[in-house]
Write an enzyme that holds these catalytic residues in place. Structure first.
Site, mmCIF file in Angstrom:
data_model
loop_
_atom_site.group_PDB
_atom_site.id
_atom_site.type_symbol
_atom_site.label_atom_id
_atom_site.label_comp_id
_atom_site.label_asym_id
_atom_site.label_seq_id
_atom_site.Cartn_x
_atom_site.Cartn_y
_atom_site.Cartn_z
ATOM 1 N N MET A 18 1.118 -0.988 0.019
ATOM 2 C CA MET A 18 -0.191 -0.076 -0.410
ATOM 3 C C MET A 18 0.537 1.602 -0.027
ATOM 4 O O MET A 18 0.780 1.998 -0.717
ATOM 5 C CB MET A 18 -0.823 0.012 1.313
ATOM 6 C CG MET A 18 -1.732 1.116 1.548
ATOM 7 S SD MET A 18 -2.785 1.709 -0.016
ATOM 8 C CE MET A 18 -4.780 0.362 0.153
ATOM 9 N N HIS A 34 -8.405 8.117 2.640
ATOM 10 C CA HIS A 34 -8.448 6.654 1.996
ATOM 11 C C HIS A 34 -8.438 6.147 1.241
ATOM 12 O O HIS A 34 -9.054 6.617 0.125
ATOM 13 C CB HIS A 34 -9.900 5.388 3.323
ATOM 14 C CG HIS A 34 -10.394 4.670 2.303
ATOM 15 N ND1 HIS A 34 -11.688 3.877 3.036
ATOM 16 C CD2 HIS A 34 -9.155 3.322 2.511
ATOM 17 C CE1 HIS A 34 -11.419 3.060 2.747
ATOM 18 N NE2 HIS A 34 -10.401 2.084 2.313
ATOM 19 N N ASN A 42 -7.203 -0.136 -2.522
ATOM 20 C CA ASN A 42 -6.181 -1.393 -3.111
ATOM 21 C C ASN A 42 -6.492 -2.355 -4.667
ATOM 22 O O ASN A 42 -7.654 -2.309 -4.615
ATOM 23 C CB ASN A 42 -5.549 -2.430 -1.921
ATOM 24 C CG ASN A 42 -4.015 -2.547 -2.724
ATOM 25 O OD1 ASN A 42 -3.670 -2.205 -3.103
ATOM 26 N ND2 ASN A 42 -4.212 -3.636 -1.996
ATOM 27 N N ASN A 54 -16.377 1.866 2.908
ATOM 28 C CA ASN A 54 -17.100 0.575 3.868
ATOM 29 C C ASN A 54 -17.403 0.075 5.211
ATOM 30 O O ASN A 54 -18.340 -0.820 5.461
ATOM 31 C CB ASN A 54 -15.585 0.519 4.644
ATOM 32 C CG ASN A 54 -14.236 -0.463 4.039
ATOM 33 O OD1 ASN A 54 -14.549 -1.086 3.501
ATOM 34 N ND2 ASN A 54 -13.318 -0.204 4.423
ATOM 35 N N TYR A 71 -16.374 4.062 -8.643
ATOM 36 C CA TYR A 71 -15.653 4.220 -8.327
ATOM 37 C C TYR A 71 -14.416 3.445 -7.031
ATOM 38 O O TYR A 71 -12.851 3.473 -7.081
ATOM 39 C CB TYR A 71 -14.682 5.455 -8.587
ATOM 40 C CG TYR A 71 -14.629 5.688 -9.487
ATOM 41 C CD1 TYR A 71 -15.075 5.959 -10.715
ATOM 42 C CD2 TYR A 71 -14.919 6.926 -9.683
ATOM 43 C CE1 TYR A 71 -15.378 6.432 -11.742
ATOM 44 C CE2 TYR A 71 -15.149 8.487 -10.966
ATOM 45 C CZ TYR A 71 -14.837 7.755 -11.538
ATOM 46 O OH TYR A 71 -15.533 8.852 -13.072
#
Length: 729
Positions: free
Chosen positions: A324, A450, A453, A500, A660
């Site tokens: 990351m 945020h 990935n 999330n 997205y």
């Protein structure tokens, strides 16, 4: 001056050569309904000039024509089919008259010539371009197909294969490729564009170039033998079926239309294009995809407005290397912002630098950069085990392990090593920003950032405003994200933030389905093939990581115990306890093996069935409709709650974050567009069938009110004016 409209004018240049100049009041030229009408009037003036010898089309902007005015599309798409067809016939008559002028014509094309802009220049005899050209027909990406003759003229100019590649994929090409395939006739420096175009016109006027022969193929059937046609169109249809699938009807419709029109001349071929365009324009898919385009413009415009008074960070830092951290460092350096990448572990630093180098090498292999550029970018990433250089950075993003104690310690230590005006951000995916801010002396200089990935591929960055985050802090981080080529969306703080927070109710719906005896393989298939997600929930959990999901699920349950706390052991628990962590260790719901390219490929693994049997009721069959409803209702309800609570500001931003950040199927347009298409009353009826399953299935009061009053979430769009008015708009 021969003619002056609001967006274009017509004047003499020299010796019988006229120029038609697109010059709209704004920063770009668009081929809106008013401009089409104005173009028709200008051509009417040209048709009366007995001494006309040639015509030059050009733009007074940095781009020729960026395309049609997409803000008009949704209202045009509401016009009855017959009226829309009439307007298309009118628009095409304008381009036909341009093409039929009794003199040679040339377009001097700079910058973008997309959609209607491309179709406009296809109607001229010659096209001369600048090196910054981007030309193409992106209509299929909007759920429609070319409607101003693009599907007729381009195949007859380039041949079927090259035209199909551009039209079916909604592609645009640069100057070199356009010259190679015959889409333009030459490329010159910008300062030589008009001069060069006039020179070509003179050659055509003098008879040195046969402009009539150049024009003729566009008026005739496509020159293709039966064998060639069979090969071209069969291959194209196969490719489109494989890449676009059933949820995107525009590409296959475009291919079939070009195939059907191949044996006809211009007029009948244009009629076929019209007959295909009109039904596409009335599909939910077209409305959704146009809605995404407009939402994208809105989100980017909002970011631009937010950052107009702040300076984009010139030096950044990343805390925590690894995949990351390396991905963030690469993206920043690649877009021109040097990065210091710090870790306490040499191996992690090596991993981070390896990740950045791997991504740069991919660019090298694709011919996007050369070795010099690669070396230059990698040299702007500075790995370090200490805080050397942190006194010069403008922004720091923390990307260490998802543990609040560790994050607080790292952030507090870093705050002492940077300038008082340096912005700190955390890449946490679930931990509330206001909680992390408690460890800082300057919480106003702190916010969430945020990333998703893999960083280089995922366009979204959630910018999380904590209770004490200042406007300047948010603006600086938004500016950095924009500079990195990302789409930043600002959300307010809560556990899981927006993406999330709405994802885990979706996973909870999945867990409940499994508990009730549904099979994960069927659920994945239904959610991928029928609803259109790029991955089903089991596959997505494997990619996210079962261990990551297990931890995040606990955080979300603590944050929203009424809805997200469970009183049973679920499939995620069972896989976690069996050390099946997903792709990262090759075992999750699916088993993973590397293919020839080193990418993980999923396979069946019957072992998982025994594990799931321990946390599930006996297997039973569920209909596709029930699976979709039970999966989507918890997510949509949570999305609505986030809007009602002010976590996300607008339906447009919510839908773009879902598309997205999660890959919400674009042809649905996002959760709010899907709700509006379905109808809030119909959604409420569907949800009430499942409210016995628990709080996640209880529809928020705001949505109930919408259903009672039959109100959409997006502002209602009025149909465009009747076609007679459109002609003279």
């Amino acid at each position: 001056m021969l003619y002056k409209g609001d967006t274009l004018y017509l004047d003499w240049l020299e010796d019988g050569i006229a120029e038609l100049v697109f010059d709209a009041p704004g920063s770009v030229n668009k081929l809106d309904t008013a401009t089409v009408a104005s173009l028709g009037e200008a051509i009417g003036v040209l048709e009366q000039q007995s001494d006309l010898k040639g015509l030059l089309l050009r733009s007074n902007k940095a781009a020729f024509i960026v395309g049609a005015d997409i803000t008009e599309f949704l209202s045009l798409f509401l016009v009855p089919e017959e009226q829309l067809s009439q307007w298309l016939h009118f628009a095409n008559s304008v381009f036909n008259r341009l093409e039929d002028l009794p003199v040679p014509t040339i377009a001097a094309v700079n910058g973008y010539a997309l959609g209607g802009g491309c179709e406009c220049v296809l109607a001229t005899d010659y096209r001369l371009a600048t090196p910054d050209l981007r030309i193409g027909l992106p209509e299929t990406k909007l759920g429609i197909m070319p409607g101003f003759g693009g599907s007729v003229r381009m195949p007859r100019m380039l041949g079927a294969d090259s035209a199909l590649e551009i039209i079916a994929a909604g592609k645009d090409v640069g100057a070199d490729q356009a010259l190679k395939i015959g889409l333009v006739d030459g490329v010159v420096k910008a300062e030589k564009l008009v001069e060069g175009a006039i020179a070509i016109l003179r050659q055509a006027i003098n008879g040195d170039l046969d402009w009539k022969a150049k024009r003729q193929p566009k008026l005739e059937p496509l020159k293709l033998s039966k064998i060639e046609a069979a090969m071209s169109f069969t291959i194209a249809k196969g490719m489109v079926a494989q890449t676009a699938g059933k949820h995107y009807p525009a590409p296959i419709t475009a291919v079939k239309t070009i195939e059907a029109a191949a044996r006809f001349g211009r007029e009948e071929a244009l009629n076929l294009e019209n007959k295909s365009f009109v039904p596409l324009a009335h599909t939910n898919e077209a409305r959704a995809l146009v809605g995404i385009f407009l939402n994208d413009q809105y989100v980017k415009g909002k970011a631009k407005k937010l950052t107009k008074d702040v300076e984009t960070p010139k030096q950044a830092a990343v805390l925590g290397a690894g995949i990351m951290g390396g991905g963030i460092a690469y993206q920043s350096a690649w877009k021109g912002v040097p990065v210091v990448m710090k870790d306490i572990n040499d191996k992690s630093l090596t991993l981070g630098m390896t990740e950045a180098a791997k991504l740069l090498n991919k660019q090298l292999e694709r011919g996007k950069i050369d070795g010099l550029k690669l070396a230059g970018v990698i040299s702007t990433i500075h790995p370090t085990l200490d805080y050397a250089g942190f006194d010069r950075v403008d922004v720091v993003v923390e990307a260490v392990v998802e543990n609040p104690k560790v994050k607080k310690a790292v952030l507090a230590e870093t705050e002492q090593k940077v300038r008082p005006d340096t912005v700190l951000a955390s890449n946490t995916s679930t931990i509330p920003i206001s909680e992390l801010a408690n460890a800082l002396e300057r919480p106003e200089n702190f916010c969430g950032m945020h990333f998703f990935n893999p960083v280089h591929r995922m366009p979204l960055v959630e910018i999380i405003r904590g209770e004490k985050s200042s406007d300047e802090t948010i603006a600086k981080v938004v500016a950095w994200a924009s500079k990195m080529g990302k789409t930043p969306i600002v959300v307010n703080d809560c556990p899981g933030f927006f993406v999330n927070r709405v994802l885990f109710p979706y996973f909870a719906g999945f867990s409940q389905l499994l508990r009730d005896g549904a099979g994960f393989r069927k659920i994945d298939k239904v959610m991928e093939k029928q609803f259109g997600w790029p991955m089903g929930p089991a596959y997505l959990l494997d990619v996210v990581g079962i261990d990551t999901a297990h931890h995040a699920q606990a955080v979300m349950a603590a944050g929203f115990p009424q809805r997200m706390q469970k009183d049973y052991r679920d499939a995620i628990d069972a896989l976690f306890d069996a050390n099946r962590f997903g792709q990262k260790n090759g075992l999750g719901f699916w088993r993973y093996k590397e293919d020839s390219k080193g990418k993980p490929k999923k396979e069946e693994d019957v072992v998982v069935d025994d594990l799931l049997a321990k946390v599930s009721q006996p297997k039973r069959d569920f209909s596709e409709e029930e699976i979709i409803a039970r999966m989507m209702i918890p997510m949509v309800n949570e999305v609505v709650r986030c809007l009602e609570e002010g976590i996300i500001a607008t339906p447009a931003e919510a839908d773009m974050a879902l598309v997205y950040g999660l890959g919400f199927p674009p042809f649905h347009g996002g959760a709010f567009r899907w709700l509006d298409t379905l109808g809030s009353a119909k959604y409420l009826d569907m949800a009430q069938q499942y409210q016995h399953l628990g709080p996640l299935y209880e529809v928020p009061e705001g949505l109930r009110n919408k259903a009672r009053h039959n109100e959409p979430y997006y502002p209602p769009v009025e149909p465009a004016r009747p076609v007679g008015d459109l002609k003279t708009a």
